[in-house]
Design an enzyme around this catalytic site. Structure first.
Site, short mmCIF file in Angstrom:
data_model
loop_
_atom_site.label_atom_id
_atom_site.label_comp_id
_atom_site.label_asym_id
_atom_site.label_seq_id
_atom_site.Cartn_x
_atom_site.Cartn_y
_atom_site.Cartn_z
CE1 TYR A 170 -12.26 -7.83 21.00
CE2 TYR A 170 -10.55 -6.46 20.63
CZ TYR A 170 -11.52 -6.78 20.61
OH TYR A 170 -11.88 -6.72 19.18
CD GLU A 216 4.85 3.36 2.30
OE1 GLU A 216 5.89 4.16 1.33
OE2 GLU A 216 3.28 3.07 1.58
#
Ligand code: NI
Length: 390
Positions: A296, A371
Site C-alpha cells: 500500500y 464496545e
C-alpha cells in the site's frame, strides 16, 4: 437532529450487529456471509445497493437533496487467527477471527446508515457507504473497488474512514494531518547453496550461514545506509529451510517487509537489498532470488478535511478527547488509495479499556474492542456526512 443522541440510543443495536459479525469472520475475498449480512441491513433501510464490487464488496447509496457526495468506508475482512477470547460471541469460523476490529467498523457504518436514512430529507447530498473487502491482503480491496468505479457515479468529493485503536483510551479520537501510515511491501528471498553433510561444510555452500549474514546486513539499511531522519523498517518475519541436525540444506527462504514514509527511497532500499544479496552470495559462491512486491502507498490525510474532522470531534466529544497523533505509524492501510484520488481523512478511534481487557495489539488472538466506542464512531461518521454536505 442530535446525531450524538441518535448514535448513543443505537448502542444496543450496534453491539448486537458487531457481535453477529464477529461470529462469522471471513478472510479476504471470502466475505460471503458478511457481505450478505450488510446487503440485508442496507436493503431493510431502503438504501440502494450494489453488490459484488471487487468480488465481495457492497456499496450503499443514500440520496439526499444536493450535488455533493461523501463516501464513508468500512473494511469487512477478518484474519486467519484462532480466537483466544472466551466470549459468548466468539468466532464460529475455526481459524478465523475479527482480530483487527473490522466487525466494529461495519457495525458503526451500518448504524450510520440507520441514522442517516431516518433523516435523509435533511441531507444536502449523497452518502456512499463503502463496505470494502480484503484490507488485509495485497493488492488490497480498495484498489480494486476504485478500478471498478466506486468513486464514480455519483462522483465522490471526499472520503472518511476510521480504525479502532487499542492503544488509545476509549472516548478519545486520534487525528493527524499529512502522513499517518507507511508504504508497505512484501518480499521473498531465496538463498541457494549446496547441500551436504554437516560434518563437511567446506564441501558445501551453507545457505544458513548466508541467511544469518543477510539478516544482519539488512539491519544496516535503516541504521547505516539511510539518512537517520528517514523512518525505514526492514523486518524478516519468516525463515524456512533445513530438516535436521546433521544436514546442510540446499536452500533457505526468507520472507519480510520494508516499510517507509518517503517513497523516493523505495527503489534505493530495493537496490540496497539486492546489493547485500549479491555481495554475500558471491562471497560464499551461492545464488539468490529476490522477489519484491510493493504494497500500500503512504496514507496521507488531507489537511483541510482533517481539521474539519478535528472540529467535529471537539464539537461532539470535547477538546480533551481530540488527540493529535504526533508520529506516523509504520503499519499500512489500503485506505491510502482512496486518499490518492479524493481528499479525506482516516481517524483512529480509541477502544482501549484495561478493565475490559481491550488492550491487546491488532492481529492478536486476544484482540478485542471496548464496545463503548461503537456509538462514538457512529456519531463521527454521521456528523461527518451531514456537515460535509451542508
Ligand atoms: Ni485493520
Amino acid at each position: 437532529m442530535d446525531v450524538k443522541k441518535e448514535a448513543f440510543e443505537l448502542t444496543e443495536k450496534l453491539i448486537e450487529m458487531r457481535r453477529q459479525l464477529h461470529e462469522i469472520p471471513e478472510i479476504a475475498y471470502e466475505e460471503v456471509k458478511t457481505s450478505a449480512y450488510i446487503a440485508d441491513k442496507l436493503s431493510e433501510l431502503g438504501i440502494e445497493i450494489k453488490t459484488g464490487i471487487a468480488k465481495t464488496g457492497v456499496v450503499g447509496i443514500l440520496k439526499g437533496n444536493g450535488k455533493k457526495t461523501i463516501a464513508l468506508r468500512a473494511d469487512i475482512d477478518a484474519l486467519p487467527v484462532t480466537e483466544a477470547n472466551n466470549v459468548e460471541y466468539k468466532s464460529k469460523h475455526a481459524g478465523n477471527m475479527h482480530a483487527c476490529g473490522h466487525d466494529a467498523h461495519m457495525s458503526m457504518l451500518l448504524g450510520t446508515a440507520m441514522i442517516l436514512s431516518k433523516f435523509k430529507e435533511h441531507l444536502k447530498g449523497q452518502v456512499k457507504f463503502i463496505f470494502q473487502p480484503s484490507e488485509e491482503s495485497l493488492p488490497g480491496g480498495a484498489k480494486q473497488m476504485i478500478e471498478e468505479g466506486v468513486l464514480d457515479n455519483p462522483k465522490v468529493d471526499a472520503i472518511f474512514g476510521l480504525h479502532c485503536d487499542p492503544t488509545i483510551q476509549t472516548g478519545k479520537i486520534g487525528y493527524k494531518t499529512g502522513a499517518l501510515m507507511a508504504f508497505t511491501s512484501e518480499f521473498i528471498i531465496l538463498l541457494q547453496g549446496k547441500g551436504g553433510h554437516a560434518a563437511d561444510p567446506s564441501n558445501s555452500i551453507d545457505p544458513i550461514i548466508m541467511a544469518s549474514d543477510v539478516i544482519q546486513e539488512l539491519q544496516k539499511i535503516p541504521s547505516r545506509w539511510v539518512n537517520p531522519i528517514e523512518p525505514v523498517v526492514v523486518t524478516i518475519g519468516s525463515i524456512h529451510g533445513g530438516t535436521t541436525f546433521n544436514i546442510i540444506p540446499e536452500e533457505i527462504e526468507l520472507k519480510g517487509t520494508v516499510r517507509l514514509l518517503n517513497t523516493e527511497l523505495i527503489e534505493k532500499v530495493k537496490g540496497m537489498i539486492n546489493g547485500i544479496l549479491k555481495g554475500i552470495t558471491s562471497i560464499y559462491g551461492g545464488k539468490y532470488n529476490f522477489n519484491f512486491v510493493a504494497g500500500y502507498p503512504v496514507l496521507v490525510n488531507n489537511k483541510e478535511f482533517t481539521l474539519f474532522m478535528q472540529r467535529i470531534i471537539k464539537g461532539l466529544f470535547g477538546e480533551e478527547n481530540a488527540v493529535e497523533i504526533d508520529k506516523p505509524l509504520m503499519v499500512g492501510e489500503d485506505f491510502a488509495y482512496y486518499l490518492q484520488k479524493v481528499p479525506g481523512t482516516f481517524l483512529l478511534l480509541g477502544t482501549k479499556n484495561e478493565e475490559k481487557g481491550s488492550f491487546f495489539p491488532w492481529h492478536h488472538p486476544h484482540f478485542n474492542i471496548d464496545e463503548d466506542a461503537l456509538p462514538i464512531g457512529t456519531a463521527l461518521f454521521a456528523k461527518c456526512a451531514i456537515e460535509f454536505l451542508k
